[in-house]
Structure formats: C-alpha cells, structure tokens
Design a protein around this motif. Structure first.
Motif, PDB file in Angstrom:
ATOM      1  N   UNK A  49     -12.782  21.146 -28.970  1.00  0.00           N
ATOM      2  CA  UNK A  49     -12.215  22.102 -29.933  1.00  0.00           C
ATOM      3  C   UNK A  49     -12.362  21.617 -31.377  1.00  0.00           C
ATOM      4  N   UNK A  50     -12.203  20.329 -31.589  1.00  0.00           N
ATOM      5  CA  UNK A  50     -12.412  19.802 -32.949  1.00  0.00           C
ATOM      6  C   UNK A  50     -13.861  20.021 -33.365  1.00  0.00           C
ATOM      7  N   UNK A  51     -14.766  19.773 -32.427  1.00  0.00           N
ATOM      8  CA  UNK A  51     -16.192  19.963 -32.727  1.00  0.00           C
ATOM      9  C   UNK A  51     -16.485  21.424 -33.040  1.00  0.00           C
ATOM     10  N   UNK A  52     -15.868  22.327 -32.292  1.00  0.00           N
ATOM     11  CA  UNK A  52     -16.101  23.761 -32.530  1.00  0.00           C
ATOM     12  C   UNK A  52     -15.729  24.112 -33.968  1.00  0.00           C
ATOM     13  N   UNK A  53     -14.550  23.704 -34.403  1.00  0.00           N
ATOM     14  CA  UNK A  53     -14.104  24.080 -35.759  1.00  0.00           C
ATOM     15  C   UNK A  53     -14.880  23.368 -36.849  1.00  0.00           C
ATOM     16  N   UNK A  54     -15.474  22.223 -36.520  1.00  0.00           N
ATOM     17  CA  UNK A  54     -16.140  21.435 -37.569  1.00  0.00           C
ATOM     18  C   UNK A  54     -17.668  21.532 -37.552  1.00  0.00           C
ATOM     19  N   UNK A  55     -18.258  22.092 -36.486  1.00  0.00           N
ATOM     20  CA  UNK A  55     -19.712  21.942 -36.319  1.00  0.00           C
ATOM     21  C   UNK A  55     -20.550  22.648 -37.391  1.00  0.00           C
ATOM     22  N   UNK A  56     -20.017  23.723 -37.959  1.00  0.00           N
ATOM     23  CA  UNK A  56     -20.784  24.458 -38.980  1.00  0.00           C
ATOM     24  C   UNK A  56     -20.165  24.361 -40.363  1.00  0.00           C
ATOM     25  N   UNK A 100     -27.291  21.469 -32.508  1.00  0.00           N
ATOM     26  CA  UNK A 100     -28.484  22.316 -32.645  1.00  0.00           C
ATOM     27  C   UNK A 100     -29.567  21.987 -31.602  1.00  0.00           C
ATOM     28  N   UNK A 101     -29.348  20.902 -30.852  1.00  0.00           N
ATOM     29  CA  UNK A 101     -30.340  20.450 -29.848  1.00  0.00           C
ATOM     30  C   UNK A 101     -31.711  20.307 -30.494  1.00  0.00           C
ATOM     31  N   UNK A 102     -31.752  19.675 -31.638  1.00  0.00           N
ATOM     32  CA  UNK A 102     -33.038  19.475 -32.328  1.00  0.00           C
ATOM     33  C   UNK A 102     -33.400  18.001 -32.334  1.00  0.00           C
ATOM     34  N   UNK A 103     -33.179  17.337 -33.482  1.00  0.00           N
ATOM     35  CA  UNK A 103     -33.566  15.930 -33.584  1.00  0.00           C
ATOM     36  C   UNK A 103     -32.672  15.012 -32.760  1.00  0.00           C
ATOM     37  N   UNK A 119     -24.528  28.553 -28.678  1.00  0.00           N
ATOM     38  CA  UNK A 119     -25.546  29.542 -28.308  1.00  0.00           C
ATOM     39  C   UNK A 119     -24.938  30.772 -27.649  1.00  0.00           C
ATOM     40  N   UNK A 120     -23.976  30.564 -26.751  1.00  0.00           N
ATOM     41  CA  UNK A 120     -23.347  31.699 -26.061  1.00  0.00           C
ATOM     42  C   UNK A 120     -22.685  32.631 -27.066  1.00  0.00           C
ATOM     43  N   UNK A 121     -22.076  32.048 -28.096  1.00  0.00           N
ATOM     44  CA  UNK A 121     -21.368  32.885 -29.080  1.00  0.00           C
ATOM     45  C   UNK A 121     -22.339  33.738 -29.889  1.00  0.00           C
ATOM     46  N   UNK A 122     -23.573  33.274 -30.060  1.00  0.00           N
ATOM     47  CA  UNK A 122     -24.576  34.110 -30.739  1.00  0.00           C
ATOM     48  C   UNK A 122     -24.842  35.374 -29.923  1.00  0.00           C
ATOM     49  N   UNK A 123     -24.815  35.205 -28.599  1.00  0.00           N
ATOM     50  CA  UNK A 123     -25.154  36.347 -27.727  1.00  0.00           C
ATOM     51  C   UNK A 123     -24.033  37.366 -27.630  1.00  0.00           C
TER      52      UNK A 123
END
Ligand SMILES: [Fe+2]
Ligand SMILES: [Fe+2]
Length: 180
Positions: A49-56, A100-103, A119-123
């Motif tokens: 949950x902390x990651x969710x609120x802080x990730x963007x 972001x599953x990138x670098x 990703x699910x939330x984008x959908x």
C-alpha cells in the motif's frame, strides 16, 4: 503510515495539471492492491500500500528523468523522515523503483503485486482512450500489450481482465481510425 503516504500523494497533485490522470489511477491501483493482498496473504500489505501511494509521486513536473527514479527518491526522503523501519523501507523502495518492469525488474512478491496492480488499473480506467485522443495510438497499443504481459503473472487478474483487454484492443482500433 499508509494514510500519511496517501496524504503526501494527494498534496503532490494540488495545483498541478494532472495530465496523466494520477488522481484516478492511483486510487484504482489501491483497489486492485487490496484484492491481491487479500489473495496473497504472505505479501506485506503495508509495503504494497505504501508503494501504491508513492510509486507515481515523481511524475510531476514532467522531465527526461524516469519517474520511477524520482518517485523512489521522494519515497526515500519521506520514509526516512518518518523513521520508517529500514528493511521495510527498502522493500517499499524496490516496489516503487521496479513498478515499470523496465530497467529494474520486480523481485519480491510485493513488487510483483505492485507492477501487476499498476497495469491492471490502466485496464479499468480511461488512460488508453486519453492516449489515443492525444494522437498516440501506437503508444496506447504498446502500453496495452505491456500491461497484459504484466497482469498475466497473476492468473486471477489475467482471468478477470482477459476479455477487457480484447475489448480495449477493438475499441482503441476503432477510435484511432476516426478522422477528426
Ligand atoms: Fe508509473
Ligand atoms: Fe502507476
């Protein structure tokens, strides 16, 4: 602590033009996170949950630096200031940095959940439509494909969104052909 992170995120949007729709995207990600944490009880719900609120949180102002890098920095400053437990802090930061599953790829269960719910939330939001309306249909299709790849790591989410993904493809294809 989760409430404090939520407050920090909401305050970070105040007075800004929310061009990426984070005001709806992040609460949507929180709903998916609640669902997945209910299924995968071994995951540390607070970390997720902390990651969710802080990730963007590092999205604005937009510049050339990867927002995952900026979000990690802001999250670190915030959690250190709050004297948050060091080992849990590192877990949150890994989720933020790898969402972001990138670098950097998600390695822990919490980080895998974070990437999936992003990703699910984008959908289940309107983001792809906004991108197509912005004249970037190819980018929207690529993003949809990457999102489907990332939700597919969790069979429950894949099952729930497979049909939606197909419908998005059709809708975005139709929308991108409209000539106005
Ligand atoms: Fe992001
Ligand atoms: Fe996100």
């Amino acid at each position: 602590m989760i409430e404090k992170a939520k407050k920090l995120f909401l305050e970070s949007l105040r007075g800004k033009e929310d061009i990426y729709g984070l005001g709806t995207h992040v609460p949507e990600a929180e709903k998916w996170a609640g669902k997945l944490c209910g299924i995968y009880k071994e995951a540390d719900r607070e970390v997720v949950m902390l990651a969710v609120w802080l990730h963007d949180i590092g999205h604005y102002p937009v510049d050339k630096v990867d927002h995952a890098v900026k979000s990690e920095k802001i999250a670190r400053e915030f959690l250190e200031k709050e004297n948050y437990l060091k080992d849990k802090m590192e877990k949150v930061l890994h989720c933020v940095r790898s969402h972001r599953c990138r670098d950097i790829m998600p390695e822990t269960q919490e980080a895998k959940i974070m990437a999936c719910v992003d990703s699910a939330s984008h959908m289940t939001d309107s983001m792809y439509v906004d991108i197509v309306r912005d004249g970037r249909a190819e980018y929207a299709f690529g993003k949809l494909e990457r999102d489907y790849r990332d939700i597919s790591k969790f069979p429950e989410v894949k099952k729930e969104l497979k049909d939606v993904c197909g419908k998005w493809k059709a809708l975005l294809g139709a929308l991108s052909k409209i000539d106005i």
